[in-house]
Each structure stands twice: as C-alpha cells, then as structure tokens.
Design a protein around this motif. Structure first.
Motif: not given
Length: 87
Positions: A39-42, A56-62, A66-68
């Motif tokens: 779900y892309y909140v923006e 997936l780990r990068l998305i959970n972290k930042i 920011a990852a996109l």
C-alpha cells in the motif's frame, strides 16, 4: 518482464556447477524473486512490485517511498513500470 528486482536491481548471475571430478558446467544463479503488493500511502493506492528478499528487507528498513525514490534515481525501475492495482 525479466528476472530483475525493481528495488535493488539484482539480476541472475552466470556461474558453474563443479562436480567432484572438478568438471565445470554452466548454470544460472537466479535471484530470490517474488511479486508482492504494497500500500503506497503517498498516492493512496496499492502497487505490485517484483522484488527480491533483499529488496523487501530494504523496504522494511527505510520505507517504501524512500526505497522507490532510490530505485528510480539509480535507474533500477521507472515510475511507468510500477503496476498500480485497483485504481
């Protein structure tokens, strides 16, 4: 669509199987890749990404936004390639 992570840019590598007799045969080392919905909140919508476990780990972290932005700036994916679900 090819086997490339949209977040980290990881793709399959070439290598060799090595037998006990040290005989080398060519093979591919594929990425741990799967499709996942976020779900892309923006934008207030659901998007589907083809990502690796490291992505997936990068998305959970930042965070997803920011990852996109990092993936687009590095050229791993384009905003047009991101699949929007149910808009």
């Amino acid at each position: 669509m090819s086997k490339i992570c949209q977040i980290t840019g990881k793709k399959a590598q070439r290598g060799c199987n090595v037998s006990h007799s040290k005989h080398h045969t060519k093979r591919n080392f594929d990425v741990n890749l799967f499709s996942k919905k976020f779900y892309y909140v923006e934008q207030a919508c659901w998007i589907s990404l083809k990502i690796s476990a490291a992505g997936l780990r990068l998305i959970n972290k930042i965070g997803l936004d920011a990852a996109l932005k990092r993936a687009v700036s590095k050229g791993f994916c384009d905003w047009k390639e991101i699949k929007v679900i149910g808009e």
